[in-house]
Design a protein around this motif. Structure first.
Motif, PDB file in Angstrom:
ATOM      1  N   ARG A   6      10.461   9.325   4.822  1.00  0.00           N
ATOM      2  CA  ARG A   6      11.537   9.150   4.261  1.00  0.00           C
ATOM      3  C   ARG A   6      10.877   7.943   3.007  1.00  0.00           C
ATOM      4  O   ARG A   6      11.434   7.125   2.830  1.00  0.00           O
ATOM      5  CB  ARG A   6      12.574   8.281   5.138  1.00  0.00           C
ATOM      6  CG  ARG A   6      13.409   9.171   5.888  1.00  0.00           C
ATOM      7  CD  ARG A   6      14.123   8.506   6.769  1.00  0.00           C
ATOM      8  NE  ARG A   6      13.464   8.105   7.914  1.00  0.00           N
ATOM      9  CZ  ARG A   6      14.160   7.534   9.002  1.00  0.00           C
ATOM     10  NH1 ARG A   6      15.271   7.155   8.976  1.00  0.00           N
ATOM     11  NH2 ARG A   6      13.286   7.084   9.877  1.00  0.00           N
ATOM     12  N   GLY A   7       9.864   8.288   2.525  1.00  0.00           N
ATOM     13  CA  GLY A   7       9.424   7.627   1.174  1.00  0.00           C
ATOM     14  C   GLY A   7       8.508   6.662   1.516  1.00  0.00           C
ATOM     15  O   GLY A   7       8.236   5.485   0.682  1.00  0.00           O
ATOM     16  N   CYS A   8       7.951   6.346   2.801  1.00  0.00           N
ATOM     17  CA  CYS A   8       7.135   5.246   3.283  1.00  0.00           C
ATOM     18  C   CYS A   8       6.193   5.643   4.002  1.00  0.00           C
ATOM     19  O   CYS A   8       6.272   6.809   4.801  1.00  0.00           O
ATOM     20  CB  CYS A   8       8.139   4.258   3.957  1.00  0.00           C
ATOM     21  SG  CYS A   8       9.363   3.377   3.252  1.00  0.00           S
ATOM     22  N   VAL A   9       4.975   4.837   4.062  1.00  0.00           N
ATOM     23  CA  VAL A   9       3.747   5.373   4.896  1.00  0.00           C
ATOM     24  C   VAL A   9       3.983   4.854   6.207  1.00  0.00           C
ATOM     25  O   VAL A   9       4.607   3.892   6.627  1.00  0.00           O
ATOM     26  CB  VAL A   9       2.379   4.521   4.266  1.00  0.00           C
ATOM     27  CG1 VAL A   9       1.439   4.871   5.274  1.00  0.00           C
ATOM     28  CG2 VAL A   9       2.222   4.792   3.010  1.00  0.00           C
ATOM     29  N   VAL A  10       3.821   5.996   7.162  1.00  0.00           N
ATOM     30  CA  VAL A  10       3.984   5.726   8.792  1.00  0.00           C
ATOM     31  C   VAL A  10       2.878   4.656   9.189  1.00  0.00           C
ATOM     32  O   VAL A  10       1.532   4.988   8.978  1.00  0.00           O
ATOM     33  CB  VAL A  10       3.844   6.957   9.418  1.00  0.00           C
ATOM     34  CG1 VAL A  10       4.055   6.800  10.942  1.00  0.00           C
ATOM     35  CG2 VAL A  10       5.279   7.933   9.018  1.00  0.00           C
ATOM     36  N   ILE A  11       3.119   3.637   9.969  1.00  0.00           N
ATOM     37  CA  ILE A  11       2.030   2.920  10.435  1.00  0.00           C
ATOM     38  C   ILE A  11       2.189   2.574  12.021  1.00  0.00           C
ATOM     39  O   ILE A  11       3.450   2.644  12.482  1.00  0.00           O
ATOM     40  CB  ILE A  11       1.804   1.418   9.626  1.00  0.00           C
ATOM     41  CG1 ILE A  11       3.174   0.859   9.486  1.00  0.00           C
ATOM     42  CG2 ILE A  11       1.276   1.984   8.301  1.00  0.00           C
ATOM     43  CD1 ILE A  11       2.967  -0.709   8.958  1.00  0.00           C
ATOM     44  N   ASP A  12       1.177   1.820  12.647  1.00  0.00           N
ATOM     45  CA  ASP A  12       1.512   1.254  14.029  1.00  0.00           C
ATOM     46  C   ASP A  12       1.946  -0.109  13.599  1.00  0.00           C
ATOM     47  O   ASP A  12       1.925  -0.716  12.556  1.00  0.00           O
ATOM     48  CB  ASP A  12       0.425   1.448  14.807  1.00  0.00           C
ATOM     49  CG  ASP A  12      -0.790   0.917  14.660  1.00  0.00           C
ATOM     50  OD1 ASP A  12      -1.027   0.011  13.456  1.00  0.00           O
ATOM     51  OD2 ASP A  12      -1.768   1.038  15.097  1.00  0.00           O
ATOM     52  N   GLY A  13       2.056  -0.811  14.733  1.00  0.00           N
ATOM     53  CA  GLY A  13       2.350  -2.272  14.828  1.00  0.00           C
ATOM     54  C   GLY A  13       1.310  -3.137  14.206  1.00  0.00           C
ATOM     55  O   GLY A  13       1.579  -4.446  13.845  1.00  0.00           O
ATOM     56  N   TYR A  14       0.162  -2.639  13.913  1.00  0.00           N
ATOM     57  CA  TYR A  14      -0.826  -3.489  13.052  1.00  0.00           C
ATOM     58  C   TYR A  14      -1.441  -2.817  11.913  1.00  0.00           C
ATOM     59  O   TYR A  14      -2.263  -3.196  11.124  1.00  0.00           O
ATOM     60  CB  TYR A  14      -2.184  -3.178  13.958  1.00  0.00           C
ATOM     61  CG  TYR A  14      -2.119  -3.877  15.501  1.00  0.00           C
ATOM     62  CD1 TYR A  14      -2.027  -5.072  15.825  1.00  0.00           C
ATOM     63  CD2 TYR A  14      -1.690  -3.045  16.550  1.00  0.00           C
ATOM     64  CE1 TYR A  14      -1.817  -5.746  16.975  1.00  0.00           C
ATOM     65  CE2 TYR A  14      -1.440  -3.500  17.829  1.00  0.00           C
ATOM     66  CZ  TYR A  14      -1.801  -4.846  18.049  1.00  0.00           C
ATOM     67  OH  TYR A  14      -1.030  -5.312  19.185  1.00  0.00           O
ATOM     68  N   GLY A  15      -0.590  -2.129  11.209  1.00  0.00           N
ATOM     69  CA  GLY A  15      -0.495  -1.608   9.964  1.00  0.00           C
ATOM     70  C   GLY A  15      -1.430  -0.170   9.665  1.00  0.00           C
ATOM     71  O   GLY A  15      -1.973   0.094   8.544  1.00  0.00           O
ATOM     72  N   ARG A  16      -1.906   0.265  10.986  1.00  0.00           N
ATOM     73  CA  ARG A  16      -2.867   1.429  10.606  1.00  0.00           C
ATOM     74  C   ARG A  16      -2.026   2.590  10.521  1.00  0.00           C
ATOM     75  O   ARG A  16      -1.199   2.830  11.243  1.00  0.00           O
ATOM     76  CB  ARG A  16      -3.661   1.662  12.279  1.00  0.00           C
ATOM     77  CG  ARG A  16      -4.414   0.239  12.338  1.00  0.00           C
ATOM     78  CD  ARG A  16      -5.116   0.304  13.781  1.00  0.00           C
ATOM     79  NE  ARG A  16      -4.276   0.335  14.670  1.00  0.00           N
ATOM     80  CZ  ARG A  16      -4.759  -0.049  16.275  1.00  0.00           C
ATOM     81  NH1 ARG A  16      -6.024  -0.467  16.347  1.00  0.00           N
ATOM     82  NH2 ARG A  16      -3.753  -0.203  17.083  1.00  0.00           N
ATOM     83  N   THR A  17      -2.475   3.418   9.838  1.00  0.00           N
ATOM     84  CA  THR A  17      -2.161   4.776   9.543  1.00  0.00           C
ATOM     85  C   THR A  17      -2.630   5.773  10.398  1.00  0.00           C
ATOM     86  O   THR A  17      -3.684   5.369  11.241  1.00  0.00           O
ATOM     87  CB  THR A  17      -2.345   5.271   8.097  1.00  0.00           C
ATOM     88  OG1 THR A  17      -3.811   5.714   7.832  1.00  0.00           O
ATOM     89  CG2 THR A  17      -2.188   4.135   7.031  1.00  0.00           C
ATOM     90  N   ASN A  18      -2.522   7.179  10.267  1.00  0.00           N
ATOM     91  CA  ASN A  18      -3.116   8.165  11.248  1.00  0.00           C
ATOM     92  C   ASN A  18      -4.526   8.412  10.808  1.00  0.00           C
ATOM     93  O   ASN A  18      -5.206   9.321  11.424  1.00  0.00           O
ATOM     94  CB  ASN A  18      -2.342   9.276  11.124  1.00  0.00           C
ATOM     95  CG  ASN A  18      -2.178  10.046   9.932  1.00  0.00           C
ATOM     96  OD1 ASN A  18      -1.602   9.123   8.783  1.00  0.00           O
ATOM     97  ND2 ASN A  18      -2.413  11.240   9.587  1.00  0.00           N
ATOM     98  N   VAL A  19      -4.920   7.940   9.694  1.00  0.00           N
ATOM     99  CA  VAL A  19      -6.213   8.208   9.192  1.00  0.00           C
ATOM    100  C   VAL A  19      -7.065   6.787   9.316  1.00  0.00           C
ATOM    101  O   VAL A  19      -6.697   5.869   8.854  1.00  0.00           O
ATOM    102  CB  VAL A  19      -6.115   8.369   7.521  1.00  0.00           C
ATOM    103  CG1 VAL A  19      -7.681   8.687   7.272  1.00  0.00           C
ATOM    104  CG2 VAL A  19      -5.626   9.761   7.692  1.00  0.00           C
ATOM    105  N   GLU A  20      -8.325   6.757   9.947  1.00  0.00           N
ATOM    106  CA  GLU A  20      -9.057   5.726  10.470  1.00  0.00           C
ATOM    107  C   GLU A  20      -9.503   5.093   9.212  1.00  0.00           C
ATOM    108  O   GLU A  20      -9.937   5.721   7.945  1.00  0.00           O
ATOM    109  CB  GLU A  20     -10.329   6.214  10.985  1.00  0.00           C
ATOM    110  CG  GLU A  20     -10.973   5.013  11.553  1.00  0.00           C
ATOM    111  CD  GLU A  20     -12.359   5.431  12.452  1.00  0.00           C
ATOM    112  OE1 GLU A  20     -13.070   4.524  12.774  1.00  0.00           O
ATOM    113  OE2 GLU A  20     -12.498   6.859  12.740  1.00  0.00           O
ATOM    114  N   GLY A  21      -9.380   3.730   8.917  1.00  0.00           N
ATOM    115  CA  GLY A  21     -10.076   2.976   7.760  1.00  0.00           C
ATOM    116  C   GLY A  21      -8.693   3.041   6.702  1.00  0.00           C
ATOM    117  O   GLY A  21      -9.081   2.082   5.708  1.00  0.00           O
TER     118      GLY A  21
END
Length: 482
Positions: free
Chosen positions: A306-321
C-alpha cells in the motif's frame, strides 16, 4: 576505506534521516546522507515547523480579536498581512534548515547532494538534485559531494511521503492546493473548502478560519479527526464550530468544477444528496503516501505494501543490508515516530544490547488547531473492542484555576485505565496547550506507571497539568476539584 565508501548511507534528510545520521556518527560509523531537495525534509521545510509558525500568527490574531476579554484596549484594527505572516514562517523554516546543516558538519556526516537510487546490494547511485531544489523556497544544502556511485554496508531509506491525490480531484497548484500551496498563499481566499479533517486538514482549516476566511471542512468519516477518541472529537468539533468553522461529516467531495479563479465542490452526504459549494480555493488533505518510486526497490525485490516499504520492528526490510524508516515505512506518519524509529534501527545495526522494537501504541499524536488536541494509546472505543474492563476518568478545563485565569476554560482531559491491573492504556485531551501536556502521560505509559503512582505524584499549582492528576483521580472516584 575508499572515499565513496561508507558504513551507513541514509537516503533522505528529514527528521528520521538526519537524526539517524547523527546517531550513526555517534556510534562510530562513517556516515553519509543523500538529499535531493532540502535538509530537514518536508517536516522542517513544508510541514511541522512552518505550519506551527503560521498557527502562532493565527493564535496571536485570535487573542488580539478578543483582547477586551483580558481587560485591555487596542487602538485600531488588527489585520493580517498575509505576505508578512508567510515570510515569518519561511524564515523560521530557513533558520532550522541551516541548523541541520550545522549538525551534519559538527558530526562529520557527508551530505551528498542529489537524487539517490539503489543500484544493487550495498550500492547507491546519485544523480542530479530535484528541480524543486532550485526554487527560491528550497535553499540548496551545502553538500560535501554530488553525483556519483557510492557503497555502504548498510543503506537506510528515509524518503518520506507526499500528499495523496484523489482521482479527478488532483491538486493543480492554483485552484486545488496541497499543504505546499496552502502554506504560502499570495493572497487570502475569501472562502475555502478543506477536504479531509486529519491533522493537516484541520490545522489549515483552523489557521485560515482565524485569518478571517470562511472555511468548510468536508470529512468522509462520521467524526472530525477520525483517529481521535469520539468524546474528544465531539468537544473539539463544538469549539471549532463555535469559532466559525463549518464541518460536514459523513460527506465526500465527488467532483470539482474549476472556474477562472474559483472552484465549485460537489459534496455528497450520507443520504446521497449532493450540494454544490463555491469557494476560491480547495485544499486536498486526504492523507499522504510514501515516496517509494524510482528508488530501485523492485529490482532488489524489496517488499512494499500500500505504497510503503515493509519492515520489521527494527527497520529491516526483507533484503539484507537495506532498511527503511519514517513515513516511507508506514503509519503513523509522524516526525517523532521517524526519529525514534531511526535510532532503533541504527542501534540494532550497531549491536547495542537491549534495543527494543518500536511500540506504536506509545506514540503520541498532536493536532495544533484551536483548540489543540493530543492523545496517546487506546481510545475508549478501542479499549472496549479489545475486551478490556476499563475505568475512565475525566476532568474539565472549566474546573482548573490556571485555565480560567488564562481565559481558556473549554477543554477536557480523559484517561483510560485497565481496571484489573491499573495500567494506563490511553490518554486524550482537548484544550489549550494539551500538545505540551501529553508528554507526561507518554512518559508514564513508557514507565508502565500505575494509577496508584500517578495519584501520589505531586503536580505544581497553579498549572494546567493538575488536570492530568485530577483525571486519574476521577477514574477511581477520588476527584478533588470537580
Amino acid at each position: 576505506m575508499a572515499d565513496n565508501s561508507y558504513d551507513v548511507i541514509i537516503i533522505g534528510s528529514g527528521p528520521g534521516g538526519y537524526v539517524t545520521a547523527i546517531r550513526s556518527a555517534q556510534l562510530g560509523f562513517k556516515t553519509a546522507i543523500v538529499e535531493r531537495e532540502h535538509l530537514g525534509g518536508i517536516c522542517l521545510n513544508w510541514g511541522c515547523i512552518p505550519t506551527k509558525a503560521l498557527l502562532r500568527s493565527a493564535e496571536v490574531m485570535d487573542y488580539a480579536s478578543h483582547i477586551g476579554n483580558y481587560g485591555l484596549t487596542l487602538d485600531g484594527t488588527v489585520k493580517a498581512d498575509v505576505t508578512a505572516v508567510v515570510d515569518r514562517s519561511r524564515k523560521v523554516s530557513a533558520r532550522l534548515n541551516g541548523g541541520v546543516g550545522m549538525l551534519m558538519k559538527k558530526n562529520k556526516i557527508d551530505v551528498i547532494w542529489g537524487e539517490a537510487k539503489l543500484a544493487g546490494k550495498g550500492k547507491v547511485s546519485v544523480g542530479k538534485p530535484s528541480k524543486k531544489a532550485m526554487e527560491p523556497q528550497h535553499p540548496a544544502p551545502k553538500a560535501t559531494k554530488g553525483e556519483g556511485d557510492y557503497t555502504a554496508k548498510h543503506i537506510i531509506v528515509a524518503t518520506g511521503a507526499r500528499p495523496r491525490a484523489l482521482p479527478g480531484i488532483e491538486p493543480d497548484g492554483k485552484l486545488i492546493w496541497t499543504y505546499f500551496e496552502a502554506m504560502v498563499p499570495q493572497t487570502m481566499p475569501r472562502k475555502l473548502v478543506v477536504m479531509g479533517s486529519g491533522a493537516i486538514g484541520i490545522e489549515f482549516a483552523s489557521f485560515y478560519n482565524s485569518m478571517g476566511v470562511d472555511v468548510t471542512v468536508v470529512e468522509l468519516m462520521d467524526q472530525v479527526m477520525p483517529v481521535e477518541d469520539e468524546e474528544i472529537s465531539k468537544l473539539a468539533r463544538k469549539q471549532l464550530e463555535k469559532h466559525g468553522l463549518t464541518i460536514l461529516t459523513g460527506a465526500k467531495v465527488t467532483k470539482v468544477d474549476k472556474k477562472s479563479d474559483s472552484v465549485v465542490a460537489h459534496v455528497e452526504d450520507k443520504d446521497g444528496k449532493t450540494t454544490p459549494i463555491e469557494a476560491d480555493r480547495l485544499i486536498s488533505a486526504v492523507g499522504v503516501q510514501g515516496n517509494i518510486e524510482n528508488l530501485g526497490l523492485e529490482a532488489l525485490g524489496i517488499k512494499t505494501d500500500r505504497g510503503c516499504v515493509v519492515i520489521d520492528g527494527y527497520g529491516r526490510t526483507n533484503v539484507e543490508g537495506i532498511y527503511a524508516i519514517g513515513d516511507v515505512a508506514g503509519p503513523p506518519m509522524l516526525a517523532h515516530k521517524a526519529e525514534h524509529e531511526g535510532v532503533i534501527c541504527i542501534e540494532k545495526i550497531a549491536g547495542i544490547p537491549g534495543v527494543h522494537a518500536m511500540d506504536k501504541s506509545l506514540i503520541p499524536g498532536c493536532t495544533y488547531c484551536h483548540p489543540q488536541v493530543a492523545s496517546v494509546g487506546l481510545t475508549e472505543k478501542a479499549a472496549k473492542a479489545e475486551g478490556r474492563d476499563i475505568r475512565v476518568g475525566r476532568f474539565p478545563f472549566a474546573a482548573n484555576g490556571k485555565a480560567i485565569a488564562l481565559g481558556e476554560d473549554q477543554g477536557l482531559i480523559k484517561t483510560i485505565f485497565d481496571k484489573k491491573t491499573g495500567q494506563l492504556v490511553g490518554a486524550h485531551m482537548v484544550g489549550a496547550e494539551v500538545t505540551e501536556l501529553i508528554q507526561g502521560f507518554v512518559v508514564a505509559m513508557n514507565l508502565e506507571t500505575t494509577e496508584e503512582e500517578l495519584m501520589h505524584t505531586v503536580f505544581p499549582h497553579p498549572t494546567l497539568s493538575e488536570m492530568m492528576k485530577e483525571s486519574v483521580l476521577d477514574a477511581y472516584g477520588r476527584v478533588l476539584n470537580s
